[in-house]
Design an enzyme around this catalytic site. Structure first.
Site, PDB file in Angstrom:
ATOM      1  CB  SER A 155       3.039  -8.095 -38.447  1.00  0.00           C
ATOM      2  OG  SER A 155       4.104  -8.855 -37.924  1.00  0.00           O
ATOM      3  CE  LYS A 164       6.322  -5.200 -36.283  1.00  0.00           C
ATOM      4  NZ  LYS A 164       5.029  -5.459 -36.932  1.00  0.00           N
TER       5      LYS A 164
END
Length: 459
Positions: A362, A405
């Site tokens: 990611s 996140k």
């Protein structure tokens, strides 16, 4: 189970390595018993209970067989209507039983077994949820267990009525507990932010119990006139645990800052990414530095065009750095065709903190942007963070852990976030208070990321 009107039965299979625990023992053996599922039906007295199989990702395997293979028949709706236990040796209809399984890691569950399940991923609690859980449940529970709050259990009152000594103790506790004794919301918020960042509330519960035990010690000591040590005695005049005196009870904060760089803009070649860890979400910096190509003893140039990576990265993340390096070289050729920066310099990429293992794809767009920031000599604003896997042609691919996140970005004071376009659905499912005040960009190609990261400053 109560909502469904079913009986409940739970058993853990963590470390289980004997098939007989599932399928039962044959009656020829001494001490033979039926398996857990037949025992479940006997205990609950019904054919349609709710059965919780805990820690199914931690199944063992030994010389007595593979329990995961034994569960295949049990959890398959097309087979479990004729489940045959070794002890009974007759078909038993398990199709009416509702099975629920818990796991922390899907990677360790065998594929055929996972194929028979419907997977529900539960994200961690965010700050407001943890505060509500603490105020409504954890704090009252800890204070009652420490004797700092009157018990709501009728059994305790009944014991006090039957035993005069217990009754006297309860009266003494009620008289000595200060009315101002409480743990404020600001103290709980500080605990959540700077001490307890895990996805659940287990660590938060431990810290609250630690506070309540220390308060109980101080109440009893002052009530009896006992002198405490310097670390244990009360340092403030109030019995209220607030944000200001929290450190007197739980020590210095475990986490100090989410920002490694406060400078705006960031140094060239430094970009903030967002990671999904066992602690929830976290802010993650990608640092790059150029090493000028030198010359050998004959005066010929040496080096150039190589990438060195540090920061204890896993195999997937190391492959992601190579892809990001290739994409950065290709994008630099498009932006500045005359530039030979990557040919003239070696690139060293580092991901702090070096002692923490990291893995996953990611950070692909973050790595690419960091190398382009270095090559183009253009910094990036310090309130920008991004996450997304990158393909060799520059496509931005979706990632997981969007809620965690976003929580990490808000904690670090980030105002602008770049997500993959395919994660737009995940973002729209977020509660409004998490999205408030954020500037979100969705990218399906790195050109969008480039445009946001290196946009000209607004005057």
């Amino acid at each position: 189970a109560d909502a469904l009107g079913r009986k409940f039965f739970r058993f853990s299979v963590g470390g289980l390595s004997d098939v007989s625990e599932i399928k039962g023992h044959r009656r020829t053996y001494v001490g033979a018993m039926p398996g857990k599922l037949i025992q479940c039906l006997k205990t609950t007295g019904t054919m349609n209970p709710l059965v919780l199989i805990d820690e199914i990702d931690k199944l063992g395997m030994g010389y007595r067989g593979d329990p995961a293979a034994a569960l295949l028949e049990l959890l398959d709706p097309s087979q479990n209507d004729t489940f045959r236990d070794h002890f009974l040796d007759v078909p038993v209809d398990m199709s009416k039983v509702l099975f629920m399984c818990t796991a922390n890691d899907l990677e360790t569950i065998p594929g055929p077994l996972l194929d028979r399940m419907e997977v529900l991923r539960l994200s961690g609690y965010d700050v407001p949820e943890k505060v509500q859980i603490a105020e409504n449940y954890l704090v009252p529970k800890a204070l009652r267990e420490s004797g700092l709050m009157e018990a709501e259990d009728a059994d305790d009152e009944k014991k006090g009525e039957e035993d005069p000594e217990i009754s006297d103790e309860l009266d003494f506790v009620k008289e000595t507990i200060p009315e101002s004794l409480t743990i404020t919301t600001s103290a709980i918020e500080k605990l959540v932010r700077w001490y307890c960042r895990e996805a659940g509330v287990r660590s938060l519960n431990k810290h609250i119990e630690k506070i309540s035990r220390k308060l109980a010690l101080q109440v009893v000591a002052e009530g009896e006139g006992t002198e405490l040590t310097k670390d244990s005695r009360r340092k403030s005049d109030s019995w209220t645990v607030s944000e200001e005196n929290l450190e007197d009870y739980v020590g210095k904060p475990i986490f100090t800052s989410d920002r490694l760089y406060d400078k705006d803009p960031l140094p060239h070649g430094v970009i903030m990414g967002l990671a999904w860890t066992s602690m929830g979400g976290s802010a993650l910096y990608i640092e790059t530095q150029a090493i000028r190509r030198g010359t050998d003893s004959d005066g010929k140039p040496k080096g150039g065009g190589t990438l060195k990576v540090t920061g204890q990265l896993g195999n997937v993340m190391e492959e992601s750095t190579q892809i990001a390096y290739t994409v950065a070289r290709a994008r630099l050729a498009d932006a500045e065709p005359s530039s030979s920066y990557f040919d003239d310099n070696d690139i060293h990429m580092h991901v702090p903190e070096g002692a923490t293992p990291k893995d996953g794809p990611s950070a692909g767009i973050t790595m690419t942007t960091a190398m382009l920031s270095l090559a183009l000599d253009r910094p990036v604003r310090n309130d920008l963070a991004m996450t997304g896997e990158i393909s060799l042609t520059g496509k931005v691919l979706p990632v997981g852990g969007i809620k965690e996140k976003i929580m990490a970005a808000r904690r670090a004071g980030i105002q602008c976030i770049i997500f993959p376009s395919e994660n737009k659905r995940d973002y729209e499912e977020m509660p409004d208070y998490l999205k408030e005040g954020l500037e979100i960009h969705f990218a399906d190609d790195f050109s969008t990321v480039f445009g946001v990261a290196f946009a000209p400053e607004k005057k």
